[in-house]
Design a protein around this motif. Structure first.
Motif, short mmCIF file in Angstrom:
data_model
loop_
_atom_site.label_atom_id
_atom_site.label_comp_id
_atom_site.label_asym_id
_atom_site.label_seq_id
_atom_site.Cartn_x
_atom_site.Cartn_y
_atom_site.Cartn_z
N MET A 1 0.85 -1.21 0.00
CA MET A 1 0.00 0.00 0.00
C MET A 1 0.88 1.26 0.00
O MET A 1 1.76 1.39 0.85
CB MET A 1 -0.84 0.05 1.29
CG MET A 1 -2.05 -0.87 1.27
SD MET A 1 -3.35 -0.23 0.22
CE MET A 1 -4.13 0.93 1.35
N PRO A 2 0.65 2.17 -0.92
CA PRO A 2 1.42 3.42 -0.88
C PRO A 2 1.09 4.21 0.39
O PRO A 2 0.00 4.10 0.94
CB PRO A 2 0.96 4.17 -2.13
CG PRO A 2 -0.27 3.49 -2.58
CD PRO A 2 -0.28 2.11 -2.05
N GLU A 3 2.07 4.99 0.83
CA GLU A 3 1.94 5.69 2.11
C GLU A 3 2.37 7.14 2.00
O GLU A 3 3.26 7.48 1.22
CB GLU A 3 2.86 5.05 3.15
CG GLU A 3 2.43 3.72 3.69
CD GLU A 3 3.38 3.28 4.80
OE1 GLU A 3 2.89 2.94 5.88
OE2 GLU A 3 4.61 3.33 4.59
N LEU A 4 1.77 7.94 2.89
CA LEU A 4 2.28 9.29 3.15
C LEU A 4 3.04 9.20 4.47
O LEU A 4 2.44 8.92 5.51
CB LEU A 4 1.12 10.28 3.27
CG LEU A 4 1.48 11.71 3.73
CD1 LEU A 4 2.45 12.38 2.75
CD2 LEU A 4 0.21 12.57 3.87
N VAL A 5 4.36 9.38 4.41
CA VAL A 5 5.19 9.26 5.62
C VAL A 5 5.78 10.63 5.94
O VAL A 5 6.31 11.31 5.05
CB VAL A 5 6.34 8.25 5.42
CG1 VAL A 5 7.05 8.00 6.74
CG2 VAL A 5 5.82 6.94 4.85
N PHE A 6 5.67 11.04 7.20
CA PHE A 6 6.25 12.31 7.64
C PHE A 6 7.46 12.00 8.52
O PHE A 6 7.32 11.47 9.62
CB PHE A 6 5.21 13.11 8.43
CG PHE A 6 5.70 14.46 8.93
CD1 PHE A 6 6.68 15.18 8.25
CD2 PHE A 6 5.15 15.01 10.08
CE1 PHE A 6 7.12 16.42 8.71
CE2 PHE A 6 5.59 16.26 10.55
CZ PHE A 6 6.57 16.96 9.86
N PHE A 7 8.65 12.31 8.00
CA PHE A 7 9.88 12.17 8.78
C PHE A 7 10.13 13.52 9.46
O PHE A 7 10.41 14.51 8.78
CB PHE A 7 11.07 11.83 7.88
CG PHE A 7 10.96 10.46 7.26
CD1 PHE A 7 11.42 9.33 7.93
CD2 PHE A 7 10.41 10.29 5.99
CE1 PHE A 7 11.32 8.07 7.36
CE2 PHE A 7 10.32 9.04 5.41
CZ PHE A 7 10.77 7.93 6.10
N SER A 8 10.00 13.53 10.77
CA SER A 8 10.09 14.82 11.45
C SER A 8 11.21 14.81 12.49
O SER A 8 11.65 13.75 12.93
CB SER A 8 8.76 15.16 12.13
OG SER A 8 8.60 14.35 13.27
N GLY A 9 11.64 15.99 12.84
CA GLY A 9 12.70 16.13 13.84
C GLY A 9 13.07 17.58 13.97
O GLY A 9 12.47 18.43 13.30
N THR A 10 14.04 17.85 14.80
CA THR A 10 14.51 19.23 14.92
C THR A 10 15.33 19.57 13.69
O THR A 10 15.61 18.71 12.85
CB THR A 10 15.45 19.37 16.14
OG1 THR A 10 16.57 18.49 15.95
CG2 THR A 10 14.74 19.05 17.44
N MET A 11 15.77 20.81 13.62
CA MET A 11 16.77 21.18 12.62
C MET A 11 18.02 20.35 12.86
O MET A 11 18.30 19.91 13.98
CB MET A 11 17.13 22.67 12.75
CG MET A 11 16.03 23.62 12.30
SD MET A 11 16.53 25.35 12.47
CE MET A 11 17.83 25.50 11.22
N ASP A 12 18.76 20.10 11.80
CA ASP A 12 20.11 19.51 11.91
C ASP A 12 20.11 18.08 12.45
O ASP A 12 21.08 17.66 13.07
CB ASP A 12 20.97 20.42 12.81
CG ASP A 12 22.46 20.17 12.62
OD1 ASP A 12 22.85 19.72 11.52
OD2 ASP A 12 23.23 20.41 13.56
N CYS A 13 19.01 17.34 12.24
CA CYS A 13 19.01 15.97 12.75
C CYS A 13 19.17 14.95 11.62
O CYS A 13 19.12 13.75 11.85
CB CYS A 13 17.75 15.68 13.57
SG CYS A 13 16.27 15.59 12.57
N GLY A 14 19.33 15.44 10.38
CA GLY A 14 19.61 14.52 9.28
C GLY A 14 18.44 14.25 8.35
O GLY A 14 18.48 13.28 7.58
N LYS A 15 17.43 15.10 8.36
CA LYS A 15 16.25 14.85 7.52
C LYS A 15 16.59 14.90 6.02
O LYS A 15 16.21 14.01 5.26
CB LYS A 15 15.15 15.89 7.82
CG LYS A 15 14.69 15.90 9.27
CD LYS A 15 13.65 16.96 9.53
CE LYS A 15 14.08 18.37 9.23
NZ LYS A 15 15.22 18.86 10.06
N SER A 16 17.30 15.95 5.63
CA SER A 16 17.61 16.09 4.19
C SER A 16 18.56 14.99 3.75
O SER A 16 18.49 14.51 2.61
CB SER A 16 18.21 17.46 3.90
OG SER A 16 17.29 18.46 4.26
N THR A 17 19.46 14.59 4.65
CA THR A 17 20.38 13.49 4.33
C THR A 17 19.58 12.22 4.05
O THR A 17 19.84 11.51 3.07
CB THR A 17 21.35 13.27 5.51
OG1 THR A 17 22.01 14.50 5.78
CG2 THR A 17 22.37 12.20 5.20
#
Ligand code: ADP
Ligand SMILES: Cc1cn([C@H]2C[C@H](O)[C@@H](COP(=O)(O)O)O2)c(=O)[nH]c1=O
Length: 215
Positions: A1-17
């Motif tokens: 099943m396709p999903e909408l996933v929200f990867f959240s965190g503070t700034m500088d925690c590696g989200k864009s990486t």
């Protein structure tokens, strides 16, 4: 099943990486991603990580219909097997609804990355809508740390190293900018006390004030 996933965190925690890693792993297997971003520090139409990696992305504009954009792209013969949306806190709530529709009606996975709360600990409207709509909210495994060593859970805006609590919700910027307007991640205790690394250092250096008794 396709999903909408929200990867959240503070700034500088590696989200864009992580966004770049997901993109790399899927494109290495021949899949094509549609990458959205908004107001990345590296400039318009870029998704960048502090580790130095950067990729091109579609810069989302005010009022842009992300579902319509994907439908147009696909109907003109373009490919999109999944969607990545970085700096998702800057998207409007309607654009998050459009991303949910991409999952449900186009059958694509959507991976959204963003900070949940602003420098005043208030939810960004886009992040609020993501928490409301996402199939999953994932907190990043790599902990960003407060200067005291505790897990950083909040984002502070600083001017000259001192925390401020007034100002526009959106001011693009970075951590480790002590001279300028910048950001610092803090644990809740130190965010509540408005105690940044610089003010903690200054307090530690100042001589103790002893109570003065008369007579
Ligand atoms: N010189 C470095 N060596 C190793 N890791 C680094 C270095 N600089 C930054 N990082 C890692 O990159 C993370 C920030 O990644 P980034 O994707 O830019 O964060 P976000 O998108 O969440 O703001 C830091 O938390 C740290 O783990
Ligand atoms: C807390 C806070 C942050 N911002 C801006 C600052 C950066 O440009 C981005 C976050 O980017 P990152 O890749 O997660 O480091 O958001 C803001 O505009 N307002 C705020 O309150």
């Amino acid at each position: 099943m396709p999903e909408l996933v929200f990867f959240s965190g503070t700034m500088d925690c590696g989200k864009s990486t992580l966004a770049l890693q997901i993109e790399h792993n899927r494109s290495a297997r021949g899949l094509a991603g549609m990458i959205f971003t908004r107001d990345d520090r590296a400039g318009e139409g870029k998704l960048s990580s502090r580790l130095g990696l950067v990729t091109d992305a579609v810069e989302v504009e005010d009022g842009q219909d992300l579902y319509g954009y994907l439908v147009d792209h696909l109907s003109q013969g373009g490919r999109a097997d999944y969607v990545i949306a970085d700096e998702a806190q800057f998207l409007a709530p309607e654009q998050i609804d459009q991303l949910a529709r991409v999952v449900d009606d186009l059958g694509l996975d959507v991976y959204a990355f963003g900070i949940t709360t602003d420098f005043r600990t208030k939810l960004f409207p886009g992040s609020q809508r993501l928490v409301e709509l996402a199939d999953r909210v994932e907190v990043l495994q790599v902990e960003a740390l407060c200067w005291c060593g505790a897990r950083a859970t909040h984002n502070a805006r600083t001017i000259g190293g001192e925390m401020v609590v007034e100002g526009a919700q959106v001011v693009v910027g970075d951590v480790n900018q002590p001279e300028d307007i910048g950001y610092e991640v803090l644990c809740r205790r130190h965010h509540r006390r408005r105690m940044t690394a610089a003010t903690a250092r200054a307090a530690a250096l100042s001589p103790d004030v002893l109570p003065v008794t008369s007579g």
